[in-house]
Design a protein around this motif. Sequence first.
Motif, short mmCIF file in Angstrom:
data_model
loop_
_atom_site.label_atom_id
_atom_site.label_comp_id
_atom_site.label_asym_id
_atom_site.label_seq_id
_atom_site.Cartn_x
_atom_site.Cartn_y
_atom_site.Cartn_z
N TYR A 78 0.87 -1.17 0.00
CA TYR A 78 0.00 0.00 0.00
C TYR A 78 0.90 1.22 0.00
O TYR A 78 2.06 1.16 0.41
CB TYR A 78 -0.93 -0.01 1.22
CG TYR A 78 -0.21 0.30 2.49
CD1 TYR A 78 -0.25 1.58 3.03
CD2 TYR A 78 0.54 -0.66 3.14
CE1 TYR A 78 0.45 1.89 4.18
CE2 TYR A 78 1.23 -0.37 4.29
CZ TYR A 78 1.18 0.90 4.80
OH TYR A 78 1.89 1.21 5.92
N PHE A 79 0.36 2.34 -0.50
CA PHE A 79 1.19 3.53 -0.65
C PHE A 79 0.83 4.66 0.30
O PHE A 79 1.53 5.65 0.37
CB PHE A 79 1.06 4.07 -2.09
CG PHE A 79 1.83 3.27 -3.06
CD1 PHE A 79 3.21 3.39 -3.12
CD2 PHE A 79 1.22 2.39 -3.93
CE1 PHE A 79 3.94 2.65 -4.02
CE2 PHE A 79 1.94 1.65 -4.83
CZ PHE A 79 3.31 1.77 -4.88
N GLY A 80 -0.24 4.54 1.00
CA GLY A 80 -0.69 5.66 1.82
C GLY A 80 0.10 5.74 3.12
O GLY A 80 1.15 5.14 3.27
N THR A 81 -0.44 6.50 4.06
CA THR A 81 0.22 6.56 5.35
C THR A 81 -0.13 5.34 6.20
O THR A 81 0.61 4.96 7.07
CB THR A 81 -0.20 7.83 6.12
OG1 THR A 81 -1.61 7.94 6.02
CG2 THR A 81 0.43 9.05 5.51
N GLU A 82 -1.28 4.75 5.96
CA GLU A 82 -1.67 3.57 6.72
C GLU A 82 -2.57 2.69 5.86
O GLU A 82 -3.29 3.19 5.02
CB GLU A 82 -2.40 3.99 7.98
CG GLU A 82 -3.52 4.99 7.70
CD GLU A 82 -4.21 5.44 8.97
OE1 GLU A 82 -4.77 4.58 9.66
OE2 GLU A 82 -4.20 6.64 9.27
N PRO A 83 -2.49 1.37 6.07
CA PRO A 83 -3.33 0.48 5.26
C PRO A 83 -4.76 0.42 5.81
O PRO A 83 -5.03 0.84 6.93
CB PRO A 83 -2.65 -0.87 5.44
CG PRO A 83 -2.00 -0.80 6.77
CD PRO A 83 -1.62 0.64 6.98
N PRO A 116 4.27 -2.17 3.66
CA PRO A 116 4.64 -0.86 3.14
C PRO A 116 5.38 -1.02 1.81
O PRO A 116 6.21 -1.91 1.68
CB PRO A 116 5.57 -0.28 4.20
CG PRO A 116 5.30 -1.07 5.42
CD PRO A 116 4.81 -2.41 4.99
N ALA A 159 -8.63 11.71 7.78
CA ALA A 159 -7.77 10.51 7.82
C ALA A 159 -8.55 9.23 8.09
O ALA A 159 -8.28 8.19 7.49
CB ALA A 159 -6.68 10.70 8.87
N ARG A 195 -8.45 6.26 5.20
CA ARG A 195 -7.75 5.00 5.45
C ARG A 195 -8.62 3.79 5.10
O ARG A 195 -8.11 2.71 4.84
CB ARG A 195 -7.33 4.91 6.92
CG ARG A 195 -8.52 4.87 7.87
CD ARG A 195 -8.09 4.96 9.30
NE ARG A 195 -7.40 3.75 9.73
CZ ARG A 195 -7.54 3.24 10.95
NH1 ARG A 195 -8.31 3.83 11.83
NH2 ARG A 195 -6.91 2.14 11.28
#
Lengths: 521, 292
Positions: free
Chosen positions: A45-50, A75, A391, A395
């Motif tokens: 995944y590319f975001g800050t959190e999956p 990550p 957020a 998410r």
Amino acid sequence: MSKTKKVLRLFVVSICIVGLLLTSIGVLGASKSKYSFKLTIMAQYFGTEPAPSNSPVILKAEQYLKTDLEFTWVPADGYNDKLNIMLASGNLPMVVYVPGKTASIIGACKAGAFWELGPYIKQYKNLKAIPDIVLWNSSIEGKIYGIPRSRTLGRNGIVYRKDWAKNVGITKLETIDDLYNMLKKFTYNDPDKDGKNDTYGMIVCNYNGPFYITLTWFGGPNGWGLNKNGQLVPSFLTNAYLENLKFWRKMYQEKLFNHDFPSVPGARWEDYYSQGKGGVKIDVIDSANRIYNGLKNNGIIPKDAKDTDIMDIVVSVKGKYGLRNLPTSGYAGYLMVSKTSVKDMNTFKKVMSILDKFGDRTMQDLFGYGLPNRHYKLVDGKIDPIPNLPADLSREISGLNQVLHFYPANGGTPRYMTPLLQLQADMQALNEKLNILVPNPAEALIGMSDTYIKRGVTLDNMIEDARVKYITGQLNDQGFKKVLDNWRKQGGDQIIKEVNALYRKYKKNIPYKDDLYKILN
Amino acid sequence: MKQNKTVASTIFDVFNHVFLGIWAIITVLPFLYVLAASFAPDSEIKTRTFFIIPHNPTLLTYKFIFASNYFLRSMLNSVIITVGGTLVNLFFTFTMAYALSKKHFIGRSIVLNGVIFTMLFGGGMIPTYLLVKSLGLLNSYWALWLPGAISPFNFFVVKNFFQEMPQDLEDAARIDGCTEAQVLWKIILPLSKPIIATFALFYGVGHWNSWFGALLYINDAEKWPVQLILRQIVMLSTTLASDLTQFDPNFQPPQESLKMAIIVVATLPIMLLYPWLQKYFIKGMFIGSLKE
């Protein structure tokens, strides 16, 4: 002495507390299954959190598929390490995202770690939409081991600032000379009208994509091409390559792009455009919208500026050989089915039918955009993602589009398009419609060449290094020729031999005619 | 204490102060920039090259970080990993070092040579992973604690420290009726506070900064330490343009200021720990406790 007792007690108690905390976390983490079948998936995944496992989007998908989905998120930057270690330990989930053909993946496929999908793929209603060219590009040893994740073949083009063009009085961009002329005016004629000499025709970074796009304009091949003797040769041994090098050197000498390009990281590349420093970008067409948004956020253009007044796109420019353009490989990584956790044919067919359903409209909408009125709005029956989600909402869909293969290509609800997004989509389609994309016949072959596996990286770097040195004037024609001779000696000739042997062996599998990849120059 | 200084030594002192001062500034400046950038909007970071005071300070990124409990939880995870891990490290390192510091310990040289062997040869990533997996430690913090529970180098330092301890101390304690365990707990450890603090810091910082173990062994994103998230964000904002093919066309890389804010959030706690242990540090790692 009581003090030490206290220390001791604290020590023991804290160990106990930590232990308790851990066990409690473990208990909370357990989930109960709702469906008879469970599918385990490993993806990046590319975001800050999956996405958390209780995300309403995942629950909805489980309901649709009547399957428990269990994701292992990794990550993006550590994905290859994790994948290699899972491969080595024989501990893979059922469905595994594989970023590309690394030596360890090719080895694992040969050793039978993954199911071969080739014989089955045409039996599924969505998966049969995968174009032959993509299947061929993504094949390993001529076999299909994974479901490729669809990407537009015709993703490259030329993106430029329309408002600048207007300011310097340019009305047409059709030929290479037009482009050169545009770069020159964007550099010297103050296209942003601020009275300062602070613009470049284009910004170049350490990524070599633009160079290889322009190579096709000069009649060069995409990676490898067929020469007059019916042999495949790499692009840098062609006349077109030298001509292209000279073109770039000329632009360098005339300062039409930034001189520090070898040290500009790819991640900062678009930033320069968003700051209004560059006018032309020879790269993926979808940078147009990102640059427009960047310009708006940085206050370079007025907030109400119409996007198609600021940015314009052409697919390619004409040279001596007509319109030509560099395609992408048409896919970005695969979804593979592992043999360690999918042991028998029945389970395999079940997994495949679920993966096929990932192409259904419901799934493409869910995992692509989330839930209506939560993550996106419907405008005239089209999906318009809500920008800047908080957020805890964003998410819920983070990473989910990484497990979609996007076949059939337009299987989801269409996206609501601003004029510029629409232009981008049209231009990408135009690339394929005009039939100007030059395929790379060696795309699937190069990974099978033993010498390339062993020395490819070193040899590629040699050429890359010489390319940069030639453009910056540290290397002349003779010096470049010397590098090529060196390349041949250190294994290049061997690679050419191996690739051609493979080419003869697999030629019947190549799904397009060979005059598409003939070297014209 | 007034000393008659020669001119040369004054010059030397001045030079020292200036040189060390400049050195300190050089090391502090980047961090100040990161701190300032975390309070600045993205457009400012991209248009200004270096600044200590942001023109338009904003708390937006911090609001974003603390808006989801994900970061807070990962911070808590990091604290658990660090505290738990350090306790495990200290317990095993000190008990093993104490036992092996005794010359009359049977088989001592075999064990010590075994430890030296591990300093020179490691199993490598994959065998270690297989071991952790077959012990059933995957997805638990013990997978991060046990494989590196004793650092051989630290162990030798502690062992030598214990060997330096005067035998008389122990003998006196024995005469007063102490058992082996009591000698360690009541006499030796209280005298080893500086070295305990030192290694607590070493081990603690190591645990706080480590991310690779969590990447390999912890599959559950709820249990990840903050460093893994920090790394992901930093890497994403420096990704190669060629990797952009992996993203969907609407992908926007994370904000530059978010990167800075997370660096601040992730490094501050461990930096704040240092002044706390400073007083033990000054005493030094190798200074004994007893004046003979």
